[in-house]
Design an enzyme around this catalytic site. Structure first.
Site, PDB file in Angstrom:
ATOM      1  CG  ASP A 199      -1.945   1.058   1.233  1.00 60.88           C
ATOM      2  OD1 ASP A 199      -1.716   2.103   0.581  1.00 60.88           O
ATOM      3  OD2 ASP A 199      -2.995   0.871   1.883  1.00 60.88           O
ATOM      4  CG  HIS A 200       3.180   4.088  -3.117  1.00 56.78           C
ATOM      5  ND1 HIS A 200       4.088   4.609  -2.214  1.00 56.78           N
ATOM      6  CD2 HIS A 200       3.778   4.222  -4.334  1.00 56.78           C
ATOM      7  CE1 HIS A 200       5.152   5.033  -2.842  1.00 56.78           C
ATOM      8  NE2 HIS A 200       5.003   4.808  -4.131  1.00 56.78           N
ATOM      9  NE  ARG A 201      -4.222   3.873   1.099  1.00 51.72           N
ATOM     10  CZ  ARG A 201      -5.445   3.389   1.334  1.00 51.72           C
ATOM     11  NH1 ARG A 201      -6.498   4.206   1.290  1.00 51.72           N
ATOM     12  NH2 ARG A 201      -5.608   2.112   1.612  1.00 51.72           N
TER      13      ARG A 201
END
Length: 473
Positions: free
Chosen positions: A445-447
């Site tokens: 998850d790139h968040r």
């Protein structure tokens, strides 16, 4: 003869698509008629057999006039063929007179020449001829009683009249029992198609020239149009004699099971998550040697992988986190979920606290979880408590793949199969050695997890898997 347009008064038979004696079905094209508008197929209105053709190819007939006789039963064909010979506009001939007494038999003997009377002359002196033949005979001043008919039942056709006027010998008519099949070749620019096919194509806005006809003489049929629109599936070709029987494959809609529906919903939830992927090759010789030593004790590759991943996560806990309400939710427990395909679905039994337990304990726990998964007796806590997931397709020969990030987790690791490579080695005799490598791909998850985090995690994982002594702790 049907009325193919509101202004049509008569029609010309261009060709017969069926021969006398052929079976016909309702809706099947049996002839091509030239009207005042165009050449069109004419379909049969009922099932039966084409007993007799009254109006031959090239002949014309008034709208409503009979052009052929259809027999309901095959046994009725001979009687209808005899009847067809009488359809020249006059009633059927009367029954033959009784035979003369024996005393006058010599007088009753007819000369052999009388037996050679023209076939077109029916009993009672009536001449059986098509309307076009009569018209041409009148134009040429030819006596029809002198013309030998070659049509059905000895009927005189237009070509018989032309042959008689030119002095050419009439062509011998084919035997009614086995007539030659007519061949229809459409005129240039004309697309052969049944009326029903034309109507369906017009409704579906399909260009008939783009359809490969499967009907007789290459005609486009209604089924061809339905297959083009997807309304009907193409018929499967039968296997050749002696060939392998076709495999029966599933066909049609099958509703999801409860598990399949849950998997589908979870996959859809991931569509809004921004992700990135990073891959790395890991040398597997030391890991494989460790596995061979602990395999007799019941430890599986899955247990070893879970332990290695959990130890790498200890160094980079961000990989064990999840995104939540604009922030990062860290998880103190490292629970490794392992994706397992079972009949009718996918489930993720979880090895809890994988970093704190030894590989022997993890191996026993994994064996228990797999048994429950196959039996469908896993408790919710045993398959919903994962904080990081491993998906392993290496045992199927898959070299590398990307996994979909599960909802509520920060990462998932896709494990490919082990492959052998030749690499340089200064200490080897030939300067080369053979090593086993495995490709792993991390999806995050790139968040809250960044590319550098993923790269450092994979580097630590490689260090752990190439150091068996670390896994044995």
């Amino acid at each position: 003869m049907p009325a193919l347009s509101s202004t049509m008064k008569e029609g010309k038979v261009v060709s017969w698509l069926k021969a006398e004696g052929d079976p016909i079905s309702a809706g099947e094209a049996i002839m091509v008629v030239e009207s005042d508008k165009a050449d069109m197929d004419v379909e049969a209105f009922e099932d039966g057999f084409l007993a007799a053709i009254i109006t031959g190819e090239g002949d014309s007939g008034a709208v409503g006039a009979p052009v052929a006789l259809i027999a309901a039963e095959e046994g009725d064909i001979p009687a209808l063929q005899a009847y067809a010979a009488t359809l020249s506009g006059a009633p059927a001939p009367a029954a033959a007179a009784p035979a003369a007494p024996a005393a006058v038999a010599p007088k009753a003997a007819a000369p052999k020449a009388a037996a050679a009377a023209p076939a077109g002359a029916a009993a009672g002196g009536r001449v059986v001829a098509s309307p076009l033949a009569k018209k041409k005979a009148a134009e040429l001043g030819l006596d029809l009683s002198t013309v030998v008919g070659t049509g059905p039942g000895g009927r005189i056709t237009a070509s018989d009249v032309e042959n008689a006027s030119s002095g050419a010998a009439p062509k011998k008519a084919a035997a009614p029992a086995a007539p030659a099949k007519p061949v229809h070749i459409p005129a240039p620019g004309v697309i052969a198609a049944t009326p029903t096919a034309r109507a369906l194509a017009k409704k579906a806005k399909i260009d008939l020239s783009t359809i490969q006809g499967t009907g007789e003489f290459g005609r486009v049929t209604a089924d061809d149009i339905k297959m083009a629109t997807g309304e009907k599936k193409p018929e499967r070709k039968k296997a050749a004699a002696g060939g392998a029987a076709p495999v029966e494959l599933p066909d049609g809609f099958v509703a999801f099971t409860t598990m399949q529906r849950a998997v589908s919903n979870n996959m859809e939830k991931t569509l809004t998550t921004p992700i990135f992927r990073v891959s790395r090759e890991i040398e597997m010789d030391a890991f494989n040697a460790l596995y061979q030593s602990v395999k007799p004790k019941g430890v599986t590759v899955s247990a070893l992988l879970a332990k290695a991943v959990a130890l790498a996560i200890e160094k980079f806990p961000i990989i064990n986190s999840s995104y939540e309400n604009g922030g990062t939710n860290f998880k103190a427990d490292i629970n490794i979920a392992m994706a397992v395909a079972i009949d009718g679905g996918l489930i993720t039994p979880t090895l809890k606290y994988a970093n704190e337990r030894n590989i022997m304990e993890l191996g026993e726990n994994w064996k228990e979880l797999v048994g429950k998964a196959k039996a469908g007796t896993l408790s919710p806590d045993e398959y919903t408590s994962g904080t990081f997931t491993i998906s392993n397709l290496g045992m199927f020969g898959v070299s590398q793949f990307d996994a979909i990030l599960p909802s509520g987790q920060g990462g998932i690791l896709a494990i490919g199969g082990t492959q052998e490579y030749i690499v340089p080695d200064k200490q080897a005799v030939l300067g080369m050695k053979k090593v086993s490598k495995m490709t792993v791909t991390l999806t995050c998850d790139h968040r809250q997890i960044y590319g550098a985090d993923g790269a450092l995690f994979l580097k630590e994982l490689s260090n752990v898997m190439t150091s068996p002594q670390v896994l044995m702790k």
